[in-house]
Design a protein around this motif. Structure first.
Motif, PDB file in Angstrom:
ATOM      1  N   PRO A   1      32.558  86.761  34.115  1.00  0.00           N
ATOM      2  CA  PRO A   1      31.166  86.492  34.495  1.00  0.00           C
ATOM      3  C   PRO A   1      30.117  87.189  33.636  1.00  0.00           C
ATOM      4  O   PRO A   1      28.954  86.800  33.663  1.00  0.00           O
ATOM      5  N   LEU A   2      30.511  88.222  32.875  1.00  0.00           N
ATOM      6  CA  LEU A   2      29.517  88.841  31.996  1.00  0.00           C
ATOM      7  C   LEU A   2      29.350  88.057  30.708  1.00  0.00           C
ATOM      8  O   LEU A   2      28.428  88.296  29.933  1.00  0.00           O
ATOM      9  N   HIS A   3      30.274  87.113  30.475  1.00  0.00           N
ATOM     10  CA  HIS A   3      30.220  86.320  29.235  1.00  0.00           C
ATOM     11  C   HIS A   3      30.039  84.850  29.653  1.00  0.00           C
ATOM     12  O   HIS A   3      29.079  84.524  30.346  1.00  0.00           O
ATOM     13  N   GLY A   4      30.962  83.962  29.264  1.00  0.00           N
ATOM     14  CA  GLY A   4      30.764  82.532  29.546  1.00  0.00           C
ATOM     15  C   GLY A   4      30.734  82.191  31.024  1.00  0.00           C
ATOM     16  O   GLY A   4      30.115  81.207  31.437  1.00  0.00           O
TER      17      GLY A   4
ATOM     18  N   VAL B   1      18.244  93.510  43.020  1.00  0.00           N
ATOM     19  CA  VAL B   1      18.801  93.631  41.665  1.00  0.00           C
ATOM     20  C   VAL B   1      18.396  94.980  41.068  1.00  0.00           C
ATOM     21  O   VAL B   1      19.205  95.656  40.415  1.00  0.00           O
TER      22      VAL B   1
ATOM     23  N   LYS C   1      20.064 100.004  41.952  1.00  0.00           N
ATOM     24  CA  LYS C   1      21.363 100.168  41.275  1.00  0.00           C
ATOM     25  C   LYS C   1      22.517 100.285  42.271  1.00  0.00           C
ATOM     26  O   LYS C   1      23.663  99.997  41.931  1.00  0.00           O
TER      27      LYS C   1
ATOM     28  N   LYS D   1      23.458  92.045  39.739  1.00  0.00           N
ATOM     29  CA  LYS D   1      22.709  91.805  38.504  1.00  0.00           C
ATOM     30  C   LYS D   1      22.005  90.471  38.600  1.00  0.00           C
ATOM     31  O   LYS D   1      22.454  89.584  39.333  1.00  0.00           O
ATOM     32  N   LEU D   2      20.935  90.333  37.860  1.00  0.00           N
ATOM     33  CA  LEU D   2      20.296  89.029  37.786  1.00  0.00           C
ATOM     34  C   LEU D   2      21.088  88.224  36.752  1.00  0.00           C
ATOM     35  O   LEU D   2      20.967  88.461  35.539  1.00  0.00           O
TER      36      LEU D   2
ATOM     37  N   PHE E   1      20.416  86.741  32.911  1.00  0.00           N
ATOM     38  CA  PHE E   1      19.380  87.585  32.315  1.00  0.00           C
ATOM     39  C   PHE E   1      20.031  88.703  31.517  1.00  0.00           C
ATOM     40  O   PHE E   1      21.060  89.232  31.913  1.00  0.00           O
ATOM     41  N   GLY E   2      19.395  89.051  30.404  1.00  0.00           N
ATOM     42  CA  GLY E   2      19.880  90.171  29.601  1.00  0.00           C
ATOM     43  C   GLY E   2      20.851  89.706  28.540  1.00  0.00           C
ATOM     44  O   GLY E   2      21.485  88.652  28.660  1.00  0.00           O
ATOM     45  N   HIS E   3      20.928  90.493  27.480  1.00  0.00           N
ATOM     46  CA  HIS E   3      21.833  90.164  26.384  1.00  0.00           C
ATOM     47  C   HIS E   3      22.009  91.399  25.535  1.00  0.00           C
ATOM     48  O   HIS E   3      21.061  92.155  25.336  1.00  0.00           O
ATOM     49  N   ARG E   4      23.222  91.596  25.030  1.00  0.00           N
ATOM     50  CA  ARG E   4      23.461  92.770  24.186  1.00  0.00           C
ATOM     51  C   ARG E   4      22.599  92.727  22.922  1.00  0.00           C
ATOM     52  O   ARG E   4      22.096  93.755  22.465  1.00  0.00           O
TER      53      ARG E   4
ATOM     54  N   TYR F   1      10.788  96.690  35.577  1.00  0.00           N
ATOM     55  CA  TYR F   1      12.237  96.941  35.377  1.00  0.00           C
ATOM     56  C   TYR F   1      12.762  96.076  34.233  1.00  0.00           C
ATOM     57  O   TYR F   1      13.449  96.559  33.333  1.00  0.00           O
TER      58      TYR F   1
ATOM     59  N   VAL G   1      21.199  82.158  27.502  1.00  0.00           N
ATOM     60  CA  VAL G   1      21.615  80.750  27.411  1.00  0.00           C
ATOM     61  C   VAL G   1      22.109  80.193  28.740  1.00  0.00           C
ATOM     62  O   VAL G   1      21.991  78.995  29.016  1.00  0.00           O
TER      63      VAL G   1
HETATM   64  N1  CMC Z   1      20.262  92.351  35.831  1.00  0.00           N
HETATM   65  C1  CMC Z   1      19.845  93.603  36.122  1.00  0.00           C
HETATM   66  N2  CMC Z   1      19.895  94.643  35.287  1.00  0.00           N
HETATM   67  C2  CMC Z   1      20.406  94.416  34.068  1.00  0.00           C
HETATM   68  C3  CMC Z   1      20.854  93.155  33.678  1.00  0.00           C
HETATM   69  C4  CMC Z   1      20.778  92.091  34.603  1.00  0.00           C
HETATM   70  N3  CMC Z   1      21.204  90.859  34.291  1.00  0.00           N
HETATM   71  N4  CMC Z   1      21.336  93.204  32.416  1.00  0.00           N
HETATM   72  C5  CMC Z   1      21.169  94.488  32.024  1.00  0.00           C
HETATM   73  N5  CMC Z   1      20.613  95.220  33.026  1.00  0.00           N
HETATM   74  C6  CMC Z   1      20.227  96.626  32.967  1.00  0.00           C
HETATM   75  C7  CMC Z   1      21.449  97.543  32.994  1.00  0.00           C
HETATM   76  O1  CMC Z   1      21.816  97.842  34.327  1.00  0.00           O
HETATM   77  C8  CMC Z   1      20.954  98.728  32.227  1.00  0.00           C
HETATM   78  O2  CMC Z   1      20.083  99.460  33.065  1.00  0.00           O
HETATM   79  P1  CMC Z   1      19.987 101.077  32.910  1.00  0.00           P
HETATM   80  O3  CMC Z   1      19.418 101.322  31.528  1.00  0.00           O
HETATM   81  O4  CMC Z   1      19.063 101.495  34.019  1.00  0.00           O
HETATM   82  O5  CMC Z   1      21.369 101.616  33.064  1.00  0.00           O
HETATM   83  C9  CMC Z   1      20.076  98.095  31.134  1.00  0.00           C
HETATM   84  O6  CMC Z   1      19.605  96.858  31.693  1.00  0.00           O
HETATM   85  C10 CMC Z   1      20.800  97.838  29.830  1.00  0.00           C
HETATM   86  O7  CMC Z   1      21.865  96.945  30.109  1.00  0.00           O
HETATM   87  P2  CMC Z   1      23.356  97.072  29.578  1.00  0.00           P
HETATM   88  O8  CMC Z   1      24.302  96.855  30.709  1.00  0.00           O
HETATM   89  O9  CMC Z   1      23.505  98.309  28.761  1.00  0.00           O
HETATM   90  O10 CMC Z   1      23.425  95.833  28.629  1.00  0.00           O
HETATM   91  P3  CMC Z   1      24.709  95.300  27.899  1.00  0.00           P
HETATM   92  O11 CMC Z   1      24.256  94.986  26.533  1.00  0.00           O
HETATM   93  O12 CMC Z   1      25.850  96.230  28.049  1.00  0.00           O
HETATM   94  O13 CMC Z   1      25.080  93.987  28.719  1.00  0.00           O
HETATM   95  C11 CMC Z   1      24.993  91.762  29.489  1.00  0.00           C
HETATM   96  C12 CMC Z   1      24.658  92.716  28.325  1.00  0.00           C
HETATM   97  C13 CMC Z   1      24.692  90.357  29.049  1.00  0.00           C
HETATM   98  C14 CMC Z   1      26.500  91.871  29.824  1.00  0.00           C
HETATM   99  C15 CMC Z   1      24.129  92.149  30.716  1.00  0.00           C
HETATM  100  O14 CMC Z   1      22.774  91.970  30.408  1.00  0.00           O
HETATM  101  C16 CMC Z   1      24.502  91.348  31.946  1.00  0.00           C
HETATM  102  O15 CMC Z   1      25.434  91.726  32.664  1.00  0.00           O
HETATM  103  N6  CMC Z   1      23.779  90.214  32.218  1.00  0.00           N
HETATM  104  C17 CMC Z   1      24.149  89.355  33.344  1.00  0.00           C
HETATM  105  C18 CMC Z   1      25.348  88.491  32.963  1.00  0.00           C
HETATM  106  C19 CMC Z   1      24.981  87.402  31.984  1.00  0.00           C
HETATM  107  O16 CMC Z   1      23.996  86.689  32.162  1.00  0.00           O
HETATM  108  N7  CMC Z   1      25.830  87.224  30.950  1.00  0.00           N
HETATM  109  C20 CMC Z   1      25.647  86.193  29.932  1.00  0.00           C
HETATM  110  C21 CMC Z   1      25.290  86.778  28.605  1.00  0.00           C
HETATM  111  S1  CMC Z   1      24.700  85.567  27.406  1.00  0.00           S
HETATM  112  C22 CMC Z   1      25.983  84.453  27.116  1.00  0.00           C
HETATM  113  C23 CMC Z   1      27.314  85.036  26.875  1.00  0.00           C
HETATM  114  O17 CMC Z   1      27.490  86.103  26.284  1.00  0.00           O
HETATM  115  O18 CMC Z   1      28.272  84.363  27.250  1.00  0.00           O
END
Ligand code: CMC
Length: 432
Positions: free
Chosen positions: A260-263, A290, A293, A298-299, A302-305, A350, A360
């Motif tokens: 779920p964190l990827h596709g 959301v 903590k 998570k939302l 939303f969010g991307h590395r 936030y 995406v």
């Molecule tokens: N909702 C709430 N908070 C978030 C989210 C989110 N979706 N994404 C990141 N954060 C927070 C995270 O908790 C952290 O907060 P703090 O600095 O207070 O500890 C901060 O933002 C930095 O996040 P991170 O976890 O270090 O970011 P990451 O680069 O390790 O993770 C991610 C990237 C995509 C896995 C993450 O943003 C996430 O879990 N998003 C939701 C799942 C998602 O939509 N995934 C699809 C990604 S795009 C397509 C793909 O790759 O397949």
């Protein structure tokens, strides 16, 4: 003369080369670090680690830029079909008319599954997850397909077989899961239309997609075609680096994509939206959860590395979702809810401070829902789209004469100085 980075360590000074990419990306080449200093680098989650040099896809996460082989995604979207985009990603330039026709022909010829492969479907439980079936069946393909690839023509044929059969497998796994007979591919249909035919035709009624539906699915697949060194693509490269064949490497990519964190996020987004709608919870309340903590929520979508700005694919998909729904005269309340969520999140400190934007997966599900793709097939759709990127990355590893097996190191933090004990002497405290 290349620039050097200076490292001061334990009173000694070392020089490490600075590498510059064609888009002026800068990296410190640490490949001699351990030999020179005895140290390794530690980068949990690889956030600062370039695992390779690659000429396929460029992302500028701060500016929200995505280019395949140097061409901006906005120029490709809507102009190149998925098949043309795939050829671009795999072979490095837009195909000529001859390339295009040859590749389309190969895709069509390869669409059928060997009858013995079709029997595998009988062995999976009816509710088996389509991603598990897809990965197992792609791996099984390597028992049927020639896996020696000597030149680009071999690769073109292998790529066509993989991309074409993946589409047939995906549709067949769906048919098996709903207890309908598997539909054979049609040789007079193009890639996307043929997939929709195999998904939705039944023996007593042929499915004819509208041009709008075909265009939306072509766009969806083209936008997923590659995304540089994400979790699944890195997995494909990792497996490929051991000189495993293309089918085995891409099968591993499917497993990595599943989570779920990827596709798998495209499924999680729709589940989240449905949950909010069914509970009647105000969007602001969900966003507050959301941000807490402790909630562990998570939302999703939303969010991307890499992107610290809008994911350009999400902008294109948002508009495509609007256009498709309008052409089908559908009103999807989940799209309204998604927009409301995005509006609230994008004006909240936030998300602003952490630079979290829709990715995406945030809007793509609306398109798939409108087309009639069931939720448990969403990540399979992502996998079909990502196949060209995995193939192109496999090719880069395969073609690199200096390529070495991928083998990261670690910092060991386990027990030290332990010894073997006879069974009767082994008494551990609770916390052990
Ligand atoms: N909702 C709430 N908070 C978030 C989210 C989110 N979706 N994404 C990141 N954060 C927070 C995270 O908790 C952290 O907060 P703090 O600095 O207070 O500890 C901060 O933002 C930095 O996040 P991170 O976890 O270090 O970011 P990451 O680069 O390790 O993770 C991610 C990237 C995509 C896995 C993450 O943003 C996430 O879990 N998003 C939701 C799942 C998602 O939509 N995934 C699809 C990604 S795009 C397509 C793909 O790759 O397949």
């Amino acid at each position: 003369m290349s620039r050097m980075a200076k490292l001061e360590l334990d009173g000694k000074s070392y020089e490490l080369p600075i590498v510059e990419g064609t888009e002026k990306e800068l990296a410190i080449d640490i490949s001699s670090l351990r030999a020179q200093t005895g140290y390794i680098t530690l980068d949990d989650g690889y956030g600062n680690t370039g695992s390779c040099s690659s000429a396929i896809t460029f992302i500028d996460g701060d500016k929200g830029v995505l280019r395949y082989r140097g061409i901006p995604i906005e120029e490709i979207a809507g102009k190149s079909s998925f098949v043309e985009t795939a050829w671009l990603v795999i072979f490095g330039h837009l195909p000529t008319i001859e390339d295009r026709e040859r590749f389309s022909g190969l895709l069509t010829e390869s669409s059928r599954l060997d009858e013995s492969m079709r029997k595998h479907f009988e062995g999976f439980p009816p509710n088996g997850h389509p991603m598990a079936i897809l990965s197992a069946m792609i791996n099984a393909l390597s028992t049927h397909e020639p896996v020696v690839i000597d030149d680009d023509r071999d690769l073109e044929e292998a790529a066509a077989r993989l991309m074409s059969k993946v589409r047939t497998i995906a549709a067949a796994s769906y048919k098996a899961s709903v207890g309908e007979p598997i539909v054979y591919p049609r040789y007079d249909m193009k890639y996307v239309e043929n997939f929709l035919h195999m998904m939705f035709s039944v023996p007593y009624r042929d499915y004819e997609p509208t041009p709008e539906v075909s265009a939306a699915l072509n766009l969806f697949l083209a936008l997923h075609a590659d995304h540089e060194q994400n979790c699944s693509t890195s997995t494909v490269r990792m497996v490929a680096s051991s000189q495993a064949n293309m089918f085995a490497s891409c099968s591993a990519g499917v497993c990595a994509l599943w989570g779920p964190l990827h596709g798998g996020a495209n499924v999680a987004v729709i589940e989240m939206l449905e949950q909010i709608r069914e509970s009647g919870m105000p969007v602001s309340e969900y966003v507050a959860k959301v941000k807490d903590k402790q909630s562990g929520i998570k939302l999703m979508g939303f969010g991307h590395r890499v992107y610290r700005n809008f994911d350009p694919r999400s902008k294109i998909l948002r508009k495509a979702a609007d256009d498709l729904l309008a052409s089908m005269k559908i009103h999807d309340p989940l799209l309204d809810l998604a927009q409301e969520l995005a509006d609230v999140a994008l004006s909240d400190d936030y998300f602003v401070e952490r630079k979290l934007y829709p990715n995406v997966d945030f809007y793509s599900g609306t398109i798939l829902r409108a087309i009639g793709i069931p939720l448990n097939m969403f990540t399979v759709m992502f996998a079909i789209g990502r196949m060209p990127g995995w193939i192109a990355n496999w090719k880069e590893i395969h073609d690199d004469p200096k390529g070495r097996i991928y083998r990261p190191r670690q910092v060991y933090v386990g027990h030290t100085g332990e010894h073997w004990m006879p069974r009767e002497e082994r008494h551990y405290d609770e916390e052990d």
